[in-house]
Design an enzyme around this catalytic site. Sequence first.
Site: not given
Length: 133
Positions: A20, A28, A100, A122-124
Amino acid sequence: MKRAGILNRHLAGALAELGHGDGVLVCDVGMPIPPGPRVVDLAFRAGVPAFAEVLDGLLEELVVEGALAAEEVDAANPAAAALLRHRLADLGPGLQLVPHARLKELSAVARLVVRTGEARPYANVLLRCGVFF
Protein backbone atom coordinates in the site's frame (compact mmCIF):
# COMPACT_ATOMS: atom_id res chain seq x y z
CA MET A 1 4.36 -21.68 -16.04
CA LYS A 2 1.51 -19.26 -15.42
CA ARG A 3 -1.49 -19.59 -17.72
CA ALA A 4 -2.64 -15.99 -17.52
CA GLY A 5 -1.67 -12.56 -16.32
CA ILE A 6 1.84 -11.18 -16.50
CA LEU A 7 4.33 -13.82 -17.63
CA ASN A 8 7.54 -11.79 -17.32
CA ARG A 9 9.03 -13.30 -14.17
CA HIS A 10 10.85 -10.14 -13.17
CA LEU A 11 7.70 -8.03 -13.41
CA ALA A 12 5.45 -10.62 -11.76
CA GLY A 13 7.86 -10.91 -8.84
CA ALA A 14 8.22 -7.14 -8.46
CA LEU A 15 4.44 -6.66 -8.45
CA ALA A 16 4.02 -9.32 -5.78
CA GLU A 17 6.35 -7.37 -3.48
CA LEU A 18 4.46 -4.07 -3.71
CA GLY A 19 2.48 -2.75 -0.77
CA HIS A 20 0.00 0.00 0.00
CA GLY A 21 1.31 3.40 -1.03
CA ASP A 22 4.20 2.10 -3.12
CA GLY A 23 4.83 3.91 -6.40
CA VAL A 24 5.12 2.31 -9.83
CA LEU A 25 6.46 4.44 -12.66
CA VAL A 26 5.33 3.24 -16.09
CA CYS A 27 7.44 5.11 -18.61
CA ASP A 28 8.43 5.54 -22.22
CA VAL A 29 11.95 4.96 -23.52
CA GLY A 30 12.87 8.63 -23.09
CA MET A 31 12.03 9.03 -19.40
CA PRO A 32 15.16 9.26 -17.23
CA ILE A 33 15.21 6.30 -14.86
CA PRO A 34 16.10 7.37 -11.34
CA PRO A 35 18.68 5.44 -9.36
CA GLY A 36 17.28 3.32 -6.57
CA PRO A 37 14.00 1.70 -7.63
CA ARG A 38 13.82 -1.78 -9.06
CA VAL A 39 13.66 -1.55 -12.87
CA VAL A 40 11.91 -3.97 -15.20
CA ASP A 41 12.82 -2.95 -18.73
CA LEU A 42 10.33 -4.40 -21.20
CA ALA A 43 11.50 -2.30 -24.17
CA PHE A 44 12.20 -4.52 -27.16
CA ARG A 45 12.19 -1.96 -29.97
CA ALA A 46 10.62 1.43 -30.58
CA GLY A 47 6.92 1.07 -29.82
CA VAL A 48 7.13 -2.51 -28.54
CA PRO A 49 5.59 -3.05 -26.11
CA ALA A 50 3.30 -0.06 -26.34
CA PHE A 51 2.60 2.08 -23.28
CA ALA A 52 -1.13 1.25 -23.53
CA GLU A 53 -0.50 -2.51 -23.50
CA VAL A 54 1.76 -2.35 -20.48
CA LEU A 55 -0.55 0.02 -18.58
CA ASP A 56 -3.57 -2.20 -19.27
CA GLY A 57 -1.69 -5.28 -18.06
CA LEU A 58 -0.57 -3.54 -14.88
CA LEU A 59 -4.06 -2.23 -14.16
CA GLU A 60 -5.36 -5.80 -14.35
CA GLU A 61 -2.83 -6.85 -11.71
CA LEU A 62 -2.71 -3.85 -9.35
CA VAL A 63 -5.07 -1.95 -7.12
CA VAL A 64 -4.36 1.71 -7.88
CA GLU A 65 -5.52 4.53 -5.63
CA GLY A 66 -3.79 7.45 -7.32
CA ALA A 67 -1.95 8.45 -10.48
CA LEU A 68 0.27 11.34 -11.59
CA ALA A 69 1.28 12.33 -15.10
CA ALA A 70 3.01 15.32 -16.64
CA GLU A 71 0.75 18.26 -17.43
CA GLU A 72 2.64 18.59 -20.73
CA VAL A 73 1.02 15.35 -21.94
CA ASP A 74 -2.11 17.22 -23.08
CA ALA A 75 -0.24 19.29 -25.67
CA ALA A 76 2.65 16.95 -26.52
CA ASN A 77 0.82 13.61 -26.67
CA PRO A 78 -2.99 13.98 -26.72
CA ALA A 79 -3.41 10.25 -27.40
CA ALA A 80 -1.56 9.33 -24.20
CA ALA A 81 -3.52 11.98 -22.27
CA ALA A 82 -6.82 10.52 -23.47
CA LEU A 83 -5.65 6.99 -22.69
CA LEU A 84 -4.62 7.92 -19.16
CA ARG A 85 -7.85 9.77 -18.44
CA HIS A 86 -9.94 6.90 -19.77
CA ARG A 87 -8.07 4.07 -18.03
CA LEU A 88 -7.79 5.94 -14.71
CA ALA A 89 -11.25 7.54 -14.67
CA ASP A 90 -12.47 5.33 -11.82
CA LEU A 91 -9.82 6.51 -9.38
CA GLY A 92 -11.16 8.58 -6.50
CA PRO A 93 -9.00 11.64 -7.17
CA GLY A 94 -8.68 10.81 -10.87
CA LEU A 95 -5.53 11.50 -12.80
CA GLN A 96 -3.55 14.37 -11.32
CA LEU A 97 -1.22 16.41 -13.51
CA VAL A 98 2.04 17.99 -12.39
CA PRO A 99 4.89 19.66 -14.31
CA HIS A 100 7.15 17.10 -15.99
CA ALA A 101 10.11 18.20 -13.88
CA ARG A 102 8.05 17.43 -10.74
CA LEU A 103 7.03 14.03 -12.11
CA LYS A 104 10.71 13.19 -12.59
CA GLU A 105 11.44 14.27 -9.00
CA LEU A 106 8.58 12.15 -7.63
CA SER A 107 9.72 9.18 -9.72
CA ALA A 108 12.80 8.94 -7.53
CA VAL A 109 10.67 7.56 -4.69
CA ALA A 110 8.97 4.93 -6.85
CA ARG A 111 9.57 1.39 -5.70
CA LEU A 112 9.32 -0.01 -9.23
CA VAL A 113 9.98 1.38 -12.72
CA VAL A 114 8.47 -0.41 -15.70
CA ARG A 115 10.02 0.81 -18.96
CA THR A 116 7.95 0.26 -22.08
CA GLY A 117 9.04 0.50 -25.69
CA GLU A 118 6.85 3.55 -26.22
CA ALA A 119 8.63 6.15 -28.33
CA ARG A 120 6.10 9.00 -28.10
CA PRO A 121 6.84 11.79 -25.58
CA TYR A 122 5.21 12.04 -22.15
CA ALA A 123 3.81 8.49 -22.15
CA ASN A 124 4.58 8.22 -18.45
CA VAL A 125 2.49 7.74 -15.32
CA LEU A 126 3.30 7.27 -11.66
CA LEU A 127 0.79 4.91 -10.06
CA ARG A 128 0.23 4.71 -6.30
CA CYS A 129 -0.72 1.25 -5.09
CA GLY A 130 -3.82 0.71 -3.03
CA VAL A 131 -5.18 -2.31 -1.20
CA PHE A 132 -7.88 -4.73 -2.33
CA PHE A 133 -9.90 -4.67 0.91
